[in-house]
Design a protein around this motif. Sequence first.
Motif, PDB file in Angstrom:
ATOM      1  N   UNK A 329      -0.607  -7.164   0.134  1.00 39.07           N
ATOM      2  CA  UNK A 329       0.359  -6.502   1.015  1.00 39.07           C
ATOM      3  C   UNK A 329       1.241  -5.538   0.235  1.00 39.07           C
ATOM      4  N   UNK A 330       1.626  -5.909  -0.978  1.00 33.41           N
ATOM      5  CA  UNK A 330       2.456  -5.025  -1.798  1.00 33.41           C
ATOM      6  C   UNK A 330       1.669  -3.802  -2.260  1.00 33.41           C
ATOM      7  N   UNK A 331       0.393  -3.996  -2.575  1.00 28.38           N
ATOM      8  CA  UNK A 331      -0.448  -2.857  -2.961  1.00 28.38           C
ATOM      9  C   UNK A 331      -0.570  -1.880  -1.798  1.00 28.38           C
ATOM     10  N   UNK A 332      -0.831  -2.415  -0.601  1.00 30.47           N
ATOM     11  CA  UNK A 332      -0.941  -1.560   0.586  1.00 30.47           C
ATOM     12  C   UNK A 332       0.370  -0.834   0.866  1.00 30.47           C
ATOM     13  N   UNK A 333       1.488  -1.510   0.661  1.00 31.92           N
ATOM     14  CA  UNK A 333       2.792  -0.891   0.897  1.00 31.92           C
ATOM     15  C   UNK A 333       3.044   0.247  -0.073  1.00 31.92           C
ATOM     16  N   UNK A 334       2.624   0.094  -1.319  1.00 28.23           N
ATOM     17  CA  UNK A 334       2.774   1.188  -2.279  1.00 28.23           C
ATOM     18  C   UNK A 334       1.986   2.406  -1.826  1.00 28.23           C
ATOM     19  N   UNK A 335       0.779   2.172  -1.314  1.00 27.35           N
ATOM     20  CA  UNK A 335      -0.073   3.281  -0.885  1.00 27.35           C
ATOM     21  C   UNK A 335       0.416   3.952   0.386  1.00 27.35           C
ATOM     22  N   UNK A 336       1.151   3.236   1.199  1.00 31.09           N
ATOM     23  CA  UNK A 336       1.571   3.760   2.500  1.00 31.09           C
ATOM     24  C   UNK A 336       3.081   3.984   2.576  1.00 31.09           C
ATOM     25  N   UNK A 337       3.859   2.904   2.712  1.00 33.72           N
ATOM     26  CA  UNK A 337       5.304   3.046   2.913  1.00 33.72           C
ATOM     27  C   UNK A 337       5.990   3.659   1.702  1.00 33.72           C
ATOM     28  N   UNK A 338       5.544   3.273   0.506  1.00 31.32           N
ATOM     29  CA  UNK A 338       6.127   3.867  -0.692  1.00 31.32           C
ATOM     30  C   UNK A 338       5.900   5.360  -0.748  1.00 31.32           C
ATOM     31  N   UNK A 339       4.690   5.797  -0.347  1.00 35.68           N
ATOM     32  CA  UNK A 339       4.391   7.228  -0.333  1.00 35.68           C
ATOM     33  C   UNK A 339       5.191   7.993   0.704  1.00 35.68           C
ATOM     34  N   UNK A 340       5.323   7.422   1.909  1.00 37.58           N
ATOM     35  CA  UNK A 340       6.142   8.070   2.936  1.00 37.58           C
ATOM     36  C   UNK A 340       7.571   8.251   2.442  1.00 37.58           C
ATOM     37  N   UNK A 341       8.125   7.216   1.814  1.00 36.88           N
ATOM     38  CA  UNK A 341       9.492   7.303   1.307  1.00 36.88           C
ATOM     39  C   UNK A 341       9.600   8.365   0.219  1.00 36.88           C
ATOM     40  N   UNK A 342       8.649   8.384  -0.712  1.00 36.82           N
ATOM     41  CA  UNK A 342       8.698   9.340  -1.810  1.00 36.82           C
ATOM     42  C   UNK A 342       8.690  10.782  -1.315  1.00 36.82           C
ATOM     43  N   UNK A 343       7.986  11.028  -0.205  1.00 41.60           N
ATOM     44  CA  UNK A 343       7.852  12.394   0.311  1.00 41.60           C
ATOM     45  C   UNK A 343       8.835  12.700   1.433  1.00 41.60           C
ATOM     46  N   UNK A 344       9.703  11.755   1.761  1.00 40.63           N
ATOM     47  CA  UNK A 344      10.677  12.000   2.812  1.00 40.63           C
ATOM     48  C   UNK A 344      10.059  12.113   4.187  1.00 40.63           C
ATOM     49  N   UNK A 345       8.936  11.436   4.412  1.00 37.94           N
ATOM     50  CA  UNK A 345       8.242  11.492   5.697  1.00 37.94           C
ATOM     51  C   UNK A 345       8.605  10.295   6.566  1.00 37.94           C
TER      52      UNK A 345
END
Length: 415
Positions: A329-345
């Motif tokens: 779940x943490x790996x998936x979150x890095x690929x998805x939610x972490x990326x959205x946050x990093x890009x301000x999406x």
Amino acid sequence: MSTAKQSAPSLVRVPAPVNAHSHAFHRILRGRTHEGANGGAGNFWTWREQMYQAAAGLTPQAYEQLATAVFAEMVVSGYSAVGEFHYLHHGANGEPYAGAEQHSMELALARAAQAAGIRLVLLDTCYLQGGLDAQGQPTQLNPTQLRFTDGDAASWLERHGRLRTALSELDAGEGLVSLGAAIHSVRAVPPQQLGIIAARLDADLPLHVHLSEQPAENEACQAAFGLSPTGLLERQGLLGPRLSAVHATHLSDWDISALGKAGAGIVMCPTTEADLGDGIGPARELADAGAVISLGSDQHAVLDPYLEQRALEHGERLRSGQRGRFSPAQISAAAREGGLRALGLKPNDDHLLVRTDSMRTHGSRPAQLPLTATAADIAQVSINGKLVASNGVHTTLGDPAQLYTAFFEKYPEFL
């Protein structure tokens, strides 16, 4: 002839991953930097020389065609959004493109993203000096780097503001293209210029920076300023939740604590860090300290979101000698939610349909697909409410391999 009916594939719907760090033009280097002179093994300098050759030769027209192929490959591989860390701003001689053509390179990337149907956050990058030598002294821009620079932070901010308007007009409410910002590194932007950016850049924009990718960067920064790169960013008022540090490979305990306390983002690029021999960053320690992990493909030695996810955990296992450093779940979150946050999406409904009955995934529990699947298992990709790829083929652009064929046939100088 068999008349047995083939059963429909078994599919699971998952949120689509985000590619938080990309240099689209680096795709030219794939499979071309591993052999050095006289047939010896290629090293970092082999890669660096060819990277500058590629950067020197691109025109807006060539870059649009190349980036369209790269973004199409990202889409069919399962990426729904990309943060393009972009510094090829001007002509090959360093002269800005004139008049209506002033944003030619940037708009080429934006049009490529629109053609591919991928969300693009253009991380327009400030790049002002060649670097720092071993003694911490600034170095001059080399001839290729002249096209990267606006001269000073104030001039970069002025162009950045004009670019925001140009991208908004091009996007016309479609919601695929937006603007972010980046500082190439503390090697490329002097401290006083960092302070100008901290004071004047729109606080709502995501801000990215290459950070501590190699020990030499840390050593030069310490020699020049008596601080680590993280310490210099803190001194200049740049550490905070909107900052994403890319790579963050060679960090002290103090660096990890400072990034975590600031709630900064960390963009790990595991396949690139392995390809370049950069090392394995302290992802688990950073996450435990409060930083938010995301993932990027960087130079696109591989374009496969599942391999990046797997490499995050595998790197941690190799570094620590322990399994389960990150849960599925943490790996998936890095690929998805972490990326959205990093890009301000903002959160969205971009999603994949992934096969769970392939030779790679048969028997896998859906939550554990990041440890078994590859891009070859992605049956469908939907972005912004549209089906954009099916079984490795883009719905409007076709097979990305053919797009690369057309690019290299038109521009054989990049082979």
